[in-house]
Design a protein around this motif. Structure first.
Motif, short mmCIF file in Angstrom:
data_model
loop_
_atom_site.label_atom_id
_atom_site.label_comp_id
_atom_site.label_asym_id
_atom_site.label_seq_id
_atom_site.Cartn_x
_atom_site.Cartn_y
_atom_site.Cartn_z
N ALA A 115 0.83 -1.20 0.00
CA ALA A 115 0.00 0.00 0.00
C ALA A 115 0.87 1.25 0.00
CB ALA A 115 -0.91 -0.02 1.22
N LEU A 116 1.95 1.21 0.79
CA LEU A 116 2.83 2.37 0.85
C LEU A 116 3.47 2.64 -0.50
CD1 LEU A 116 4.69 2.19 4.28
CD2 LEU A 116 3.11 3.93 3.49
N SER A 117 3.90 1.57 -1.18
CA SER A 117 4.57 1.80 -2.46
C SER A 117 3.57 2.30 -3.49
CB SER A 117 5.27 0.54 -2.94
OG SER A 117 4.33 -0.43 -3.30
N GLN A 118 2.28 1.97 -3.28
CA GLN A 118 1.23 2.47 -4.17
C GLN A 118 1.10 3.99 -4.02
OE1 GLN A 118 -2.26 0.25 -3.28
NE2 GLN A 118 -3.21 0.69 -5.24
N LEU A 119 1.31 4.48 -2.78
CA LEU A 119 1.20 5.91 -2.52
C LEU A 119 2.36 6.70 -3.09
CD1 LEU A 119 0.00 6.06 1.17
CD2 LEU A 119 -1.20 6.94 -0.80
N GLN A 120 3.46 6.01 -3.37
CA GLN A 120 4.69 6.64 -3.85
C GLN A 120 5.08 7.86 -3.02
OE1 GLN A 120 3.69 7.23 -8.01
NE2 GLN A 120 4.86 5.40 -8.49
N PRO A 121 5.40 7.64 -1.75
CA PRO A 121 5.73 8.77 -0.88
C PRO A 121 7.11 9.34 -1.24
CG PRO A 121 6.08 6.71 0.27
CD PRO A 121 5.56 6.35 -1.08
N GLY A 122 7.30 10.62 -0.94
CA GLY A 122 8.58 11.25 -1.17
C GLY A 122 9.55 10.84 -0.07
N PRO A 123 10.81 11.23 -0.21
CA PRO A 123 11.81 10.82 0.78
C PRO A 123 11.46 11.27 2.19
CG PRO A 123 12.75 12.33 -0.85
CD PRO A 123 11.39 11.95 -1.32
N THR A 125 8.46 11.83 3.62
CA THR A 125 7.38 11.01 4.17
C THR A 125 7.91 9.65 4.56
OG1 THR A 125 6.29 11.93 2.24
CG2 THR A 125 4.94 10.67 3.75
N ARG A 126 8.78 9.11 3.71
CA ARG A 126 9.30 7.78 4.00
C ARG A 126 10.13 7.80 5.27
NH1 ARG A 126 10.90 6.08 -1.54
NH2 ARG A 126 13.00 5.93 -0.77
N ALA A 131 10.69 6.50 10.99
CA ALA A 131 10.90 6.94 12.37
C ALA A 131 9.71 6.55 13.24
CB ALA A 131 11.10 8.45 12.41
N LEU A 132 8.50 6.71 12.68
CA LEU A 132 7.29 6.37 13.42
C LEU A 132 7.26 4.87 13.74
CD1 LEU A 132 4.81 8.01 14.29
CD2 LEU A 132 3.61 7.02 12.34
#
Lengths: 376, 242
Positions: A115-123, A125-126, A131-132
Motif C-alpha cells: 500500500a505504501l509503495s502504491q502511494l509513492q511517498p517522497g523521501p 514522508t518515508r 521513524a514512526l
C-alpha cells in the motif's frame, strides 16, 4: 484479495506455542483460543477489519490504515495471549509466537509495504514513516507488552551482552563500510581514469567477492595470526588470528567490489558534454572531480554503499563463529543449544538492522538524485 | 595467463579433494603440536559432492520456480501481481542469507532439509529479478515481428522471449549459485554435511590447518563455478549475436 485469502489460511495455523521449558518443542495454540474472549474478540475484529480494508485496491490510504489496524490487532493478541497462557502454566513455561503469528505478520507487513509503495511517498514522508515505525517498536518493547514472550525472557538476563553485540555489529558493518569507502572511492576514481588499472582490478575484486564468507573468514585467521605473532606492535592494536580483526578485514575485502565498481559506473554515467563544459569554463581536474563528477555520480556511488551495508550487516553474523562478536554470537549459541529463542534473539535484530539500513540508504539515494529540469 | 590459470586451479582443487594426504606438508605448519593435519572424519570427496549436490538442487529448483513466476507476472493476466512481486523481492533481498538459514531451523529442524529450503528461498530472488528484467527488455518490435509471422503466444515465449532473456537470466542464476555455495558452507552449523564442516571443526579445535584446508577448497569451488558460469554466459551471448 490475495492478502485476505492468505490471512484467513494462516488463521488455521497455531498462533502461539506453549512449551514446558526453553528446549522442548511447544504445543500449538489456535488463534481464537490464545487469549480470553474479552481480549481476543476486539483484537480479531481489528485484524479482520484491517485485512478487509486491504481489499480496496484503488484507495491506498485506506489500505495503509487497514494494514496498521491489523498489525495493532496482531500485537495486542500476542501480548494478551502470552500473558494469559503463562498465567496458568508452570514456572519454566515459555510462550513463543508460532507459525500462524509469523505468517500473519508477514502478510500484514506486505500489505503495508504494498500500500505504501502504491502511494509513492517522497523521501521525507518515508523517513517520517520509518521513524514512526521505529518509535512504535521501541514503545512496544519499553512498555513491556511483549515481555511475557520467550524471546524477551531470553533477552532479560543478557541485556548487557545484547547491547554489546549490537555495538559490535554496528562497528563491523559500518566500520568496514567506512574503511572500504576510504580505500574504494579513490581506487574507483583511479580506475575511472586509467582503463588498464580497471581491467586488472575489477575482475580481481569480483573473484574476492565470490569466495564464500566462511572460507574467507577462515583464510584470514592464519594470515592475521601470523602478522600478530611476527609484529608485536600489530598485536598490541588487536590484530590477532581470532576475533574482531579477521572479521573486519574480511568484510572490508567484500565491500571493495561494490564501492569501486559503483564509483566507476557513477563517474561513467556523466554525459561527456557536461565534462567538456566544465573543462571549457577552465576547471582543473580536481575541481571537476569534486564539483561535477562526484556530485553527479553520487546516487550510483551511494547505491554501491547500500549494497555493502546490507551485505555486511548479514555477513557480520558469521563473525560470531570466529569470536568476532555481534549478533552472530547468539545465533550460533542458539544453534548449538537448539534454543530457538536464542537464534531469534540474534537473527531478528540483524534482519531489522539490514532493513532499516536499506530504507535509510534508499532515502539518501533519492535525495541526492539530481532533479531533472530544475537544475539545468 | 587465464588459459593456464583455469586448468591449474581445477587440477589443484581436484588433488586437494581426492588426495588430501598428499598436502600434509603444506598444512602441517598450521596444525597444533601433535594434532591431526588432514581432516579425516569424513572424506573430503563425499563432503564436496554433498555440498555441490545441495547447491545444484537448490539452484535448479529456484531457477524453475523463479523463471516460471517471472513468466507469469510478465504476461497480461499476471500483470496485477507485478508491483507486489517487486516489493517482495526488494524486501526479501535485504534478508541476510545466514538469517534465512538460522530462521529455517526453528521452522524445519536441523539437517539437510532446512539448508536446502534456505538455499532455495534465497536463490529465488536474484533469478526472479533478473528473469523479469530480461523478459521485459525484449524489444516490442521483435515481438511485433514475431506476431507478424504468425507465431502463437507460447511459440513467441519459447522461441523469442526466453532465448533473448537467457543471458540476463543466467546472470541471476550465477548470483544465486554463488550465494548458495557460500550459504551451504554455513549450513554445516545446522548439521548439513557440507565442506563448512571442515572449517567449523578447525575453528572449534583451534586447528588452523583444517580451517585453511576447508577454506581453500570452498574458495576454489566458488571461483571455478563463477568462472564457468561467466564462460557460459559469454558463449550464449555470442551465439545470440548480442
Amino acid at each position: 484479495m490475495l492478502f485476505l485469502i492468505l490471512g484467513a489460511a494462516s488463521c488455521a495455523a497455531p498462533f502461539l506455542s506453549l512449551a514446558a521449558n526453553r528446549i522442548v518443542v511447544g504445543e500449538g495454540v489456535a488463534l481464537w483460543r490464545a487469549a480470553p474472549v474479552q481480549h481476543s474478540a476486539p483484537a480479531l475484529f481489528l485484524l479482520g477489519l484491517g485485512l478487509l480494508l486491504g481489499l480496496l485496491q484503488s484507495r491506498p490510504v485506506l489500505r495503509v490504515a487497514g494494514a496498521v489496524l491489523s498489525l495493532a490487532g496482531l500485537f495486542w493478541l500476542l501480548s494478551m495471549g502470552a500473558a494469559a497462557l503463562l498465567a496458568d502454566a508452570g514456572r519454566y513455561a515459555r510462550v513463543s509466537p508460532a507459525a500462524g503469528f509469523w505468517c500473519l505478520l508477514v502478510i500484514c507487513a506486505l500489505l503495508l509495504a504494498d500500500a505504501l509503495s502504491q502511494l509513492q511517498p517522497g523521501p521525507r514522508t518515508r523517513a517520517a514513516a520509518l521513524a514512526l515505525t521505529l518509535l512504535c517498536v521501541a514503545g512496544l518493547l519499553k512498555a513491556g507488552l511483549l515481555s511475557d514472550l520467550s524471546i524477551a525472557q531470553e533477552f532479560a538476563p543478557r541485556k548487557a551482552a545484547v547491547l554489546d553485540a549490537f555495538i559490535r555489529h554496528l562497528w563491523l558493518a559500518f566500520g568496514s563500510l567506512g574503511l572500504a569507502a576510504l580505500i574504494g572511492l579513490p581506487l574507483g576514481v583511479l580506475c575511472h581514469r586509467h582503463s588498464r588499472l580497471r581491467e586488472a582490478l575489477l575482475p580481481l575484486l569480483s573473484f574476492l567477492q565470490t569466495i564464500p564468507s566462511l572460507a574467507m573468514f577462515g583464510i584470514m585467521i592464519p594470515l592475521l595470526g601470523w602478522i600478530g605473532t611476527q609484529f608485536p606492535a600489530a598485536q598490541a592494536i588487536g590484530i590477532a588470528g581470532i576475533g574482531f580483526a579477521p572479521a573486519f578485514l574480511a568484510l572490508v575485502l567484500y565491500s571493495l567490489l561494490p564501492v569501486v565498481a559503483n564509483t566507476v559506473a557513477g563517474l561513467e554515467s556523466i554525459p561527456p558534454a557536461v565534462r567538456d563544459a566544465a573543462r571549457g569554463i577552465g576547471m582543473t581536474t580536481w575541481q571537476r572531480l569534486f564539483r561535477i563528477e562526484i556530485p553527479l555520480g553520487l546516487p550510483v556511488i551511494l547505491t554501491g554503499l547500500r549494497i555493502v551495508l546490507v551485505q555486511n550487516t548479514g555477513l557480520a553474523v558469521i563473525a560470531g563463529l570466529i569470536g568476532g562478536g555481534g549478533f552472530g554470537t547468539f545465533v550460533f549459541q542458539g544453534l548449538n543449544q537448539t534454543a530457538t529463542d536464542l537464534i531469534l534473539l540474534g537473527a531478528l535484530p540483524t534482519v531489522a538492522l539490514a532493513m532499516v539500513a536499506a530504507i535509510v540508504m534508499d532515502i539518501l539515494i533519492e535525495i541526492t538524485q539530481p532533479q531533472r529540469g530544475s537544475e539545468t | 595467463m587465464r588459459t593456464y590459470l583455469r586448468p591449474a586451479l581445477a587440477v589443484l582443487l581436484l588433488a586437494l579433494v581426492v588426495w588430501p594426504e598428499r598436502f600434509s606438508w603444506l598444512f602441517a605448519p598450521f596444525a597444533p603440536q601433535g594434532g591431526p593435519v588432514i581432516y579425516s572424519r569424513t572424506s573430503l570427496l563425499s563432503l564436496s559432492l554433498n555440498h555441490l549436490a545441495l547447491v545444484l538442487i537448490a539452484t535448479l529448483a529456484a531457477t524453475l520456480v523463479a523463471v516460471g513466476m517471472a513468466i507469469l507476472v510478465t504476461r497480461p493476466f499476471g500483470a496485477a501481481f507485478r508491483p507486489l512481486s517487486r516489493t517482495v523481492t526488494n524486501i526479501g533481498q535485504t534478508f541476510p542469507p545466514v538469517a534465512v538459514l538460522a530462521l529455517a531451523v526453528p521452522a524445519l529442524g536441523f539437517g539437510e532439509g532446512p539448508t536446502l529450503v534456505a538455499l532455495f528461498l534465497y536463490g529465488l530472488l536474484p533469478i526472479f529479478e533478473n528473469a523479469i528484467a530480461g523478459l521485459s527488455t525484449v524489444s516490442p518490435t521483435v515481438l511485433d515481428a514475431a506476431r507478424g509471422i504468425g507465431l502463437t503466444r507460447l511459440q513467441r515465449l519459447i522461441r523469442i522471449e526466453l532465448p533473448l532473456a537467457l543471458p540476463v537470466i543466467l546472470n541471476g542464476i550465477r548470483l544465486s549459485a554463488i550465494i548458495a555455495l557460500g550459504t551451504a558452507t554455513i549450513g554445516s552449523t545446522v548439521a548439513a554435511k557440507t565442506l563448512g564442516e571442515v572449517i567449523i571443526a578447525g575453528l572449534l579445535t583451534n586447528n588452523t590447518a583444517f580451517v585453511l584446508q576447508g577454506g581453500l577448497i570452498v574458495g576454489l569451488f566458488a571461483v571455478l563455478l563463477y568462472d564457468l558460469m561467466v564462460q557460459l554466459e559469454q558463449r550464449i551471448s555470442a551465439r545470440l549475436g548480442l
